[in-house]
Design an enzyme around this catalytic site. Sequence first.
Site, mmCIF file in Angstrom:
data_model
loop_
_atom_site.group_PDB
_atom_site.id
_atom_site.type_symbol
_atom_site.label_atom_id
_atom_site.label_comp_id
_atom_site.label_asym_id
_atom_site.label_seq_id
_atom_site.Cartn_x
_atom_site.Cartn_y
_atom_site.Cartn_z
ATOM 1 N N GLU A 1 34.317 36.619 30.040
ATOM 2 C CA GLU A 1 35.368 37.386 30.770
ATOM 3 C C GLU A 1 35.180 37.927 32.218
ATOM 4 O O GLU A 1 33.964 38.641 32.143
ATOM 5 C CB GLU A 1 36.029 38.466 29.777
ATOM 6 C CG GLU A 1 36.891 39.377 30.264
ATOM 7 C CD GLU A 1 37.655 40.318 29.173
ATOM 8 O OE1 GLU A 1 37.100 40.432 28.264
ATOM 9 O OE2 GLU A 1 38.628 40.899 29.424
ATOM 10 N N LYS B 1 42.654 38.956 25.807
ATOM 11 C CA LYS B 1 43.157 39.406 24.652
ATOM 12 C C LYS B 1 43.643 38.456 23.780
ATOM 13 O O LYS B 1 44.693 37.686 24.273
ATOM 14 C CB LYS B 1 44.074 40.566 24.998
ATOM 15 C CG LYS B 1 43.310 41.904 25.208
ATOM 16 C CD LYS B 1 42.312 42.387 23.879
ATOM 17 C CE LYS B 1 41.501 43.361 24.360
ATOM 18 N NZ LYS B 1 40.523 43.601 23.140
#
Lengths: 179, 425
Positions: B231, B247
Amino acid sequence: MHILLIDNNDSFTRNLEHLLVSAIKGAEVVVEPYTRLPQLDLTAADLIVVSPGPGTPAEYPGYERVFESGKPVLGICLGMQIMNEHHGGETGRLPGCVHGKTDEIDWLGEQQTVARYHSLCVTKVGDGLEVMARNDQDVVMCLGSRDHRAIGYQFHPESFLTSNGGRFIRDAIAYLDLQ
Amino acid sequence: MTQLRISISSSREQFDAFAARLAQELDADMVLSSPGYPAETTSVVGVHPEQELLFTEQTTPEAVKHFCFDTPGVALGYVSYTYGMLLRGIASDKPNNFPLGHLKKYRGWVEYNAEQGATVISAADQSMLDDLADRLNTALGSAPMLPVKGLPKGAPVVSLDQAGYEAGVSETLERILSGHTYQLNLSTKFSWNCPDLDPLALLLVLRRDHPAPFYAWMQSGQHRVLSTSPERFIRVSDGHVLSQPIKGTLRVDKHTPEAEAQLVNSPKERAELSMIVDLIRNDISANCEYGSVEVRNHLSVFAVDTLLQMYSDVHGKLRAGRDCLDLFFDAFPGGSITGCPKLSSMTIIEELEPHSRGLYCGSMVVIRDERNMDSSIAIRTAVHDTDSGAFDLYAGSGIVVDSDPAKEYQETMAKAEKFLTLGDA
């Protein structure tokens, strides 16, 4: 237009600041934390905006001076609930609490897609406040009072999930007779 | 300081071998990317550190700016989640023996952009430049990767076992219903005693077998950082801001359109990502021009390890008079690993997690100048303490109102899987 935006420790306040600036021509927004509420000079503001935030209205005392200042007030989510309780309304848990999801509401005769982030909702409407929108489950989505020059949205016009957030700001400005 | 620079055409294999060699022979620190990911970044390797900034409670963002911007050259290192707690005013009395942050500047550094297929070497003098170029040219013939020594074996000690984690999820759900958080990232810590572990070899083997866009290796005192993050936190490229929050997670055996549709069409996973996108918009807006913040590629999916991950691109334009570290520290720590609203969620995390996160959920960063930076969210990240032998790993998941405690525990274990199965090899 000078706008005072009071931040209730929220994570969407800057989104609201950007939306206010884009929706209102000539808007100048000052963001102040809730902790400074007792010291804030309200006199220079043409509009006071009360932000969303975590928790219940009871956890944010001191807003009397805002609602009794004679200034037009726009409350978002918790901000609307604070406004409602100031006028004798009540807040309770929302059955099936909703975060980060959209809903459709009838707004001034048109269907609008709005973003919802709330665990709590208005369970009793305050004195003198008119319910301007509800959703299909009868949850209050907008409250206002022309007499008090106050309006609140339960949903989040500043979310990217709300299709036309700027419209809700402009409609609030019109309702508050600020055009 | 004069910098000499040379660009040498290189394959990815050659660069990888070169980077490994620099870490093995010159104690290099590294941020290593793999191609094909939405968060792919330029790989950077630093050698011969000449300045260091070890964060203490007194280290201000202003001091970090001075360290990074007063002299030219890249700064590479980490900022811990614990430092983020200090920034946000959240007190903790939990034991934490991990530094709050550590940045280094180097006399020599190497960058590899896979798209251009070129390794660029920068060095303070000609002899260092020649030495690094020689090492690059002979890198492919260097020793093959050996089996990793001292891997963790057996069950780890955990800060929250399954029952404890599920109880934490249930408590989080109660806090959500009371309106104190909309989403909260709850983590657990896994610890082994591995005094004989070769952590660099482990990092290199993990990178070979489980590529991801934000691998990092850093020597920080007795600590060795092994970050395998998928990420990006925030990139700033000539003032253009990009954050890519992740997410929504689905463990799969194979990346298929059906599996992707299952993830994208899940109301729970969509809501998880949407909340964090709104939070990231907020967090970059304080330092971005009005009207410049926008969301693109919402609900996109990529595969990493055995997981499908959903993400979005949040863009903005850095305001005039603000620099990338204004942006970084105002937005830190990343919303995807705190939850929303951030301050309230971080306060509850401190209450519910028995461990200090340390570097985990902080960031690995490469800072080039006032308007150029890249940084990860330091998840899928482990730390080896070469003094005590402790090998610590963390994993967590985002809890929302629709969460099921048992499923959240399974998701957390899936994220830790590539580390948890090491000793079985």
